[in-house]
Scaffold this motif. Structure first.
Motif, PDB file in Angstrom:
ATOM      1  N   ALA A  76       0.811  -1.215   0.000  1.00  0.00           N
ATOM      2  CA  ALA A  76       0.000   0.000   0.000  1.00  0.00           C
ATOM      3  C   ALA A  76       0.842   1.262   0.000  1.00  0.00           C
ATOM      4  N   ALA A  77       2.167   1.139  -0.074  1.00  0.00           N
ATOM      5  CA  ALA A  77       3.011   2.335  -0.056  1.00  0.00           C
ATOM      6  C   ALA A  77       3.058   3.011  -1.412  1.00  0.00           C
ATOM      7  N   SER A  78       2.923   2.245  -2.484  1.00  0.00           N
ATOM      8  CA  SER A  78       3.020   2.821  -3.826  1.00  0.00           C
ATOM      9  C   SER A  78       1.691   3.419  -4.245  1.00  0.00           C
ATOM     10  N   ALA A  79       1.747   4.272  -5.270  1.00  0.00           N
ATOM     11  CA  ALA A  79       0.514   4.864  -5.802  1.00  0.00           C
ATOM     12  C   ALA A  79      -0.421   3.782  -6.307  1.00  0.00           C
ATOM     13  N   HIS A  80       0.139   2.770  -6.993  1.00  0.00           N
ATOM     14  CA  HIS A  80      -0.696   1.695  -7.509  1.00  0.00           C
ATOM     15  C   HIS A  80      -1.293   0.864  -6.373  1.00  0.00           C
ATOM     16  N   GLY A  81      -0.508   0.643  -5.313  1.00  0.00           N
ATOM     17  CA  GLY A  81      -1.021  -0.115  -4.179  1.00  0.00           C
ATOM     18  C   GLY A  81      -2.162   0.602  -3.485  1.00  0.00           C
ATOM     19  N   LYS A  82      -2.014   1.908  -3.286  1.00  0.00           N
ATOM     20  CA  LYS A  82      -3.093   2.690  -2.674  1.00  0.00           C
ATOM     21  C   LYS A  82      -4.336   2.655  -3.555  1.00  0.00           C
ATOM     22  N   ALA A  83      -4.131   2.783  -4.858  1.00  0.00           N
ATOM     23  CA  ALA A  83      -5.259   2.768  -5.795  1.00  0.00           C
ATOM     24  C   ALA A  83      -5.995   1.435  -5.727  1.00  0.00           C
ATOM     25  N   ASN A  84      -5.251   0.354  -5.683  1.00  0.00           N
ATOM     26  CA  ASN A  84      -5.867  -0.967  -5.640  1.00  0.00           C
ATOM     27  C   ASN A  84      -6.714  -1.145  -4.376  1.00  0.00           C
ATOM     28  N   MET A  85      -6.185  -0.695  -3.240  1.00  0.00           N
ATOM     29  CA  MET A  85      -6.925  -0.882  -1.996  1.00  0.00           C
ATOM     30  C   MET A  85      -8.144   0.028  -1.930  1.00  0.00           C
ATOM     31  N   LEU A  86      -8.017   1.254  -2.413  1.00  0.00           N
ATOM     32  CA  LEU A  86      -9.170   2.144  -2.450  1.00  0.00           C
ATOM     33  C   LEU A  86     -10.292   1.517  -3.273  1.00  0.00           C
ATOM     34  N   THR A  87      -9.911   0.966  -4.434  1.00  0.00           N
ATOM     35  CA  THR A  87     -10.895   0.328  -5.316  1.00  0.00           C
ATOM     36  C   THR A  87     -11.487  -0.922  -4.678  1.00  0.00           C
ATOM     37  N   PHE A  88     -10.644  -1.778  -4.124  1.00  0.00           N
ATOM     38  CA  PHE A  88     -11.099  -3.029  -3.512  1.00  0.00           C
ATOM     39  C   PHE A  88     -12.085  -2.754  -2.382  1.00  0.00           C
ATOM     40  N   ASN A  89     -11.722  -1.848  -1.471  1.00  0.00           N
ATOM     41  CA  ASN A  89     -12.579  -1.579  -0.316  1.00  0.00           C
ATOM     42  C   ASN A  89     -13.900  -0.938  -0.734  1.00  0.00           C
ATOM     43  N   TYR A  90     -13.861  -0.078  -1.733  1.00  0.00           N
ATOM     44  CA  TYR A  90     -15.085   0.554  -2.228  1.00  0.00           C
ATOM     45  C   TYR A  90     -16.008  -0.501  -2.842  1.00  0.00           C
ATOM     46  N   LEU A  91     -15.461  -1.345  -3.715  1.00  0.00           N
ATOM     47  CA  LEU A  91     -16.274  -2.366  -4.372  1.00  0.00           C
ATOM     48  C   LEU A  91     -16.826  -3.374  -3.372  1.00  0.00           C
ATOM     49  N   GLN A  92     -16.040  -3.682  -2.356  1.00  0.00           N
ATOM     50  CA  GLN A  92     -16.513  -4.624  -1.339  1.00  0.00           C
ATOM     51  C   GLN A  92     -17.709  -4.048  -0.576  1.00  0.00           C
ATOM     52  N   ARG A  93     -17.641  -2.763  -0.220  1.00  0.00           N
ATOM     53  CA  ARG A  93     -18.757  -2.133   0.482  1.00  0.00           C
ATOM     54  C   ARG A  93     -20.021  -2.115  -0.374  1.00  0.00           C
ATOM     55  N   GLU A  94     -19.829  -2.022  -1.694  1.00  0.00           N
ATOM     56  CA  GLU A  94     -20.966  -1.972  -2.608  1.00  0.00           C
ATOM     57  C   GLU A  94     -21.487  -3.362  -2.967  1.00  0.00           C
ATOM     58  N   GLY A  95     -20.897  -4.411  -2.399  1.00  0.00           N
ATOM     59  CA  GLY A  95     -21.351  -5.770  -2.664  1.00  0.00           C
ATOM     60  C   GLY A  95     -20.999  -6.282  -4.042  1.00  0.00           C
ATOM     61  N   ALA A  96     -19.917  -5.749  -4.639  1.00  0.00           N
ATOM     62  CA  ALA A  96     -19.543  -6.136  -5.998  1.00  0.00           C
ATOM     63  C   ALA A  96     -18.991  -7.557  -6.069  1.00  0.00           C
ATOM     64  N   PHE A  97     -18.530  -8.082  -4.945  1.00  0.00           N
ATOM     65  CA  PHE A  97     -18.028  -9.461  -4.913  1.00  0.00           C
ATOM     66  C   PHE A  97     -18.285 -10.045  -3.534  1.00  0.00           C
ATOM     67  N   THR A  98     -18.218 -11.351  -3.459  1.00  0.00           N
ATOM     68  CA  THR A  98     -18.419 -12.053  -2.196  1.00  0.00           C
ATOM     69  C   THR A  98     -17.213 -12.934  -1.897  1.00  0.00           C
ATOM     70  N   ARG A  99     -17.076 -13.279  -0.619  1.00  0.00           N
ATOM     71  CA  ARG A  99     -16.001 -14.177  -0.176  1.00  0.00           C
ATOM     72  C   ARG A  99     -16.650 -15.299   0.612  1.00  0.00           C
ATOM     73  N   ASN A 100     -16.401 -16.561   0.215  1.00  0.00           N
ATOM     74  CA  ASN A 100     -17.034 -17.675   0.902  1.00  0.00           C
ATOM     75  C   ASN A 100     -16.211 -18.122   2.108  1.00  0.00           C
ATOM     76  N   GLU A 101     -16.689 -19.150   2.800  1.00  0.00           N
ATOM     77  CA  GLU A 101     -16.033 -19.603   4.025  1.00  0.00           C
ATOM     78  C   GLU A 101     -14.640 -20.149   3.770  1.00  0.00           C
ATOM     79  N   GLU A 102     -14.371 -20.564   2.541  1.00  0.00           N
ATOM     80  CA  GLU A 102     -13.049 -21.077   2.196  1.00  0.00           C
ATOM     81  C   GLU A 102     -12.078 -19.968   1.798  1.00  0.00           C
ATOM     82  N   GLY A 103     -12.550 -18.733   1.871  1.00  0.00           N
ATOM     83  CA  GLY A 103     -11.684 -17.617   1.502  1.00  0.00           C
ATOM     84  C   GLY A 103     -11.524 -17.461   0.015  1.00  0.00           C
ATOM     85  N   LYS A 104     -12.535 -17.852  -0.757  1.00  0.00           N
ATOM     86  CA  LYS A 104     -12.491 -17.718  -2.212  1.00  0.00           C
ATOM     87  C   LYS A 104     -13.557 -16.713  -2.663  1.00  0.00           C
ATOM     88  N   TYR A 105     -13.202 -15.969  -3.696  1.00  0.00           N
ATOM     89  CA  TYR A 105     -14.013 -14.826  -4.101  1.00  0.00           C
ATOM     90  C   TYR A 105     -14.773 -15.101  -5.398  1.00  0.00           C
TER      91      TYR A 105
END
Length: 539
Positions: free
Chosen positions: A438-467
Motif C-alpha cells: 500500500a506504499a506505492s501509488a498503484h497499491g493505494k489505488a488498488n486498496m481504495l478500489t477493492f474496499n469501495y467495491l466490497q462495500r458496494e457488494g460487488a463481490f463475495t467471499r465464501n467460508e473457504e476464503g475464495k471470491y
C-alpha cells in the motif's frame, strides 16, 4: 515404490531404511520476483534499424545510472557493501536497499529508512525551509533540490546536475536519428535529444504523438513522479525500447475514434466532462525488449500512457502502448496461480488473458480521459492534488477503464471477451497488484478500489476464503466509483482526497490473511527481466 519396499522389509522382520528426504532449497528474498527473458523477433527490421538499437541501449543505460542517483545515491558503494548474493540481487531489482513491494521496508542491514523525497531533496530539509524557499523553479519536475556552499536550498536543472551523462545520451539520440527509417520517429529522436539538453519536453512530446509507422519505439527521459513520495513532483529518469507488433496494433485502431463519444458518456455531471480528449490518440501493441531506470524498479510496467503533459493530452490525446510480452509474463506466472488460490472454481472460467489485456489497455486509455483542469480555479488536477494525485489517478484509470469496456460492450463495439470475463479478471488482477504493498501509488489505488467495491457488494467471499463477482452489483459499483473519483478530481480538493485515500487505501486483516495464503503458495509478487543488447541481438 518406497512404500512397497518399506512394507516388505517390515514383514521380513527387518527395519526398513528411512526414505531419503530431498533437502528443500532455502527461500530467498529475491524469490518474490520470477525471471522472464525479454526478447522478440527482429528479423523484419531494416539493417539501419538494427544498427540503431545498440545506440538506444547505450542511452537507456545512462537513464539507468541517473535513476540510481535519484532513488538512492551511490550505486557502487551500496552494492559493494553487500556480501550476500541474494541481497545484492534484490538491491539491483529495487535500485536501493528498500523493498518497494513491501512498503519500502529496509532489507540491507545498516541502511536507514527511505527518505520520502528519495534523492531529489536534501534528507535533512525541513518543511519550514521548503516553504521559505522562494525559487520559482523549486516545483519544476526537472530540478534537483540541493544545498549550496552556505547550506541554503538551491535548484539545479537536471541537464546541469547530470551534465556529462545527459550530453552523452543526447549525442546517442542524435546518432540514432540518422538511422531511423521512419521520418516522424527520426524527428522525435532529434527533439528528444534537444529536450534532454534543455529540460523542456513539450516539443518532443508533441512530435512523439505523430509517430505511427515505426517498427521501433523509444521512451526516454524524466517522466513519472512516483519516486518523489514527498511532493509527487520530481520526474525520474527511465527508458523503454519497444518493437511494434503490427498485426495486434491494427486490431485496436477502431477504438480511437470512439474516445470523444466515451468521454460524453462518463458518469458525472456535464461540467465534469466538458474537456474533450485529443482525437489523435494512439493505441498500439509492442513487445518490450528493454526497461531502464524508474520503469524497471520494483513492479514492472506492462502498459504506457504518455505524454503526461496535460497540454499535449488536451491538444492531441495520448499514445497508449500495450506491452504484450510483459503482460503475458505476469498473467502466466502470477495472475493465474493467484486466481487458483483465491477465486472460486466457477470464477476460474472467466480468468482469461484477452480480458487481462483489455483491462490493462483501457486502464491506459482512461488516463487520458476525464478532467485535467479543476473547476474550482486551483489549476490542473495534478497540481491541486499534489502528492495525492498519483494514487487517485491510478484508481481512476483502473475503474474508469472497466467502465469504458462496459460501455463499448453495450454499444456492440467490444466483442473480444464476455463482460463477465473482464469483471472477474479485474478482481483477480487486484489480488495480483495489491501485493505490491500500500506504499506505492498503484497499491493505494488498488486498496481504495477493492474496499469501495466490497462495500458496494460487488463481490463475495465464501467460508473457504475464495471470491466470486456479483455481476450486476459490480457493474453499478464501477459506475459509481468512477463518478466519485472524477468529481473529486474536478473539485481539486486536496484534503478530501487525502482523507479518502488515508481511510480506504489500507489492507484489512481478512484480505491480508488471504494474501498470506498466496505468499505461502510460493507465488511470485512480480517479475524481473533477463534483458539487454546481447539478449536481443545475439538470439
Amino acid at each position: 515404490m518406497i512404500a512397497i519396499v518399506a512394507l516388505f522389509a517390515t514383514a521380513c522382520g527387518n527395519k526398513a531404511p528411512e526414505p531419503v528426504q530431498e533437502e528443500q532449497p532455502t527461500a530467498k528474498l529475491s524469490d518474490k520476483y520470477a525471471e522472464y527473458t525479454l526478447t522478440t523477433d527482429i528479423s523484419h527490421l531494416s539493417d539501419n534499424e538494427k544498427q540503431m538499437l545498440p545506440l538506444l541501449f547505450e542511452a537507456a543505460n545512462i537513464m539507468e545510472d541517473l535513476y540510481w542517483v535519484e532513488n538512492y545515491g551511490d550505486k557502487d558503494a551500496l552494492l559493494n557493501s553487500i556480501t550476500d548474493p541474494d541481497i545484492q540481487k534484490m538491491a539491483k531489482i529495487c535500485y536501493g536497499p528498500w523493498d518497494g513491494l513491501d512498503n519500502n521496508s529496509v532489507f540491507v542491514e545498516g541502511q536507514n529508512e527511505k527518505p520520502a523525497g528519495a534523492g531529489f531533496y536534501p534528507t535533512d530539509m525541513t518543511m519550514e525551509e521548503w516553504e521559505a524557499f522562494t525559487d520559482p523553479n523549486k516545483d519544476s519536475q526537472y530540478t534537483m533540490i540541493v544545498r549550496d556552499s552556505l547550506g541554503n536550498l538551491q535548484c539545479v536543472w537536471y541537464h546541469d546536475y547530470f551534465a556529462e551523462q545527459i550530453e552523452k545520451a543526447a549525442n546517442l539520440l542524435d546518432q540514432a536519428s540518422e538511422l531511423a527509417g521512419d521520418a516522424e520517429f527520426a524527428e522525435y529522436l532529434k527533439l528528444r535529444a534537444k529536450a534532454l539538453r534543455t529540460d523542456d519536453y513539450y516539443e518532443s512530446d508533441m512530435q512523439w504523438m505523430t509517430v505511427r509507422n515505426n517498427n521501433i519505439d523509444y521512451v526516454v527521459g524524466p517522466i513519472e513522479n512516483y519516486t518523489d513520495g514527498l511532493f509527487g513532483t520530481k520526474a525520474a529518469h527511465e527508458a523503454f525500447i519497444l518493437i511494434k507488433d503490427q498485426e495486434w496494433t491494427k486490431q485496436l485502431a477502431h477504438y480511437v475514434a470512439l474516445l470523444p463519444e466515451l468521454q460524453r458518456q462518463l458518469p458525472v455531471p456535464e461540467e465534469y466532462k466538458q474537456e474533450e480528449p485529443g482525437a489523435d490518440a494512439d493505441l498500439a501493441v509492442y513487445d518490450a525488449v528493454y526497461y531502464a531506470g524508474d520503469c524497471n524498479a520494483n513492479s514492472k510496467t506492462i502498459a504506457i500512457n504518455l505524454p503526461n503533459d496535460e497540454r499535449v493530452q488536451l491538444a492531441k490525446g495520448t499514445r497508449k502502448l500495450q506491452l504484450k510480452n510483459s503482460m503475458q509474463a505476469k498473467f502466466d506466472k502470477i495472475l493465474l496461480p493467484i486466481s487458483e488460490v483465491l477465486m472460486t472454481p466457477e470464477s476460474m472460467e472467466h480468468i482469461k488473458f484477452d480480458a487481462f489485456f483489455s483491462n490493462v489497455m483501457f486502464h491506459e486509455t482512461a488516463h487520458g480521459m476525464g478532467i485535467k483542469n479543476t473547476l474550482t480555479g486551483k489549476g490542473t488536477v495534478r497540481s491541486a492534488l499534489g502528492n495525492q494525485y498519483s494514487a487517485i489517478e491510478e484508481a481512476k484509470a483502473d475503474v474508469l477503464g472497466l467502465y469504458l469496456i462496459t460501455k463499448l460492450y453495450e454499444m456492440g463495439e467490444y466483442t473480444t471477451t464476455e463482460l463477465e470475463d473482464n469483471y472477474v479478471t479485474f478482481i483477480a488482477g487486484i489480488f495480483r497488484s495489491v501485493r505490491f504493498g500500500a506504499a506505492s501509488a498503484h497499491g493505494k489505488a488498488n486498496m481504495l478500489t477493492f474496499n469501495y467495491l466490497q462495500r458496494e457488494g460487488a463481490f463475495t467471499r465464501n467460508e473457504e476464503g475464495k471470491y466470486a463477482v456479483n455481476f450486476e452489483a459490480m457493474k453499478a459499483a464501477v459506475e459509481k466509483l468512477a463518478g466519485d473519483i472524477l468529481v473529486h478530481q474536478g473539485d481539486g480538493d486536496y484534503d478530501s482526497v487525502k482523507t479518502w485515500i488515508d481511510e480506504d487505501s489500507v489492507i484489512k486483516d481478512e484480505l491480508q490473511a488471504d494474501l498470506n495464503r498466496v505468499g505461502e503458495a510460493g507465488i511470485p509478487v512480480d517479475i524481473y527481466f533477463n534483458m539487454g543488447a546481447d539478449v536481443l541481438l545475439n538470439q
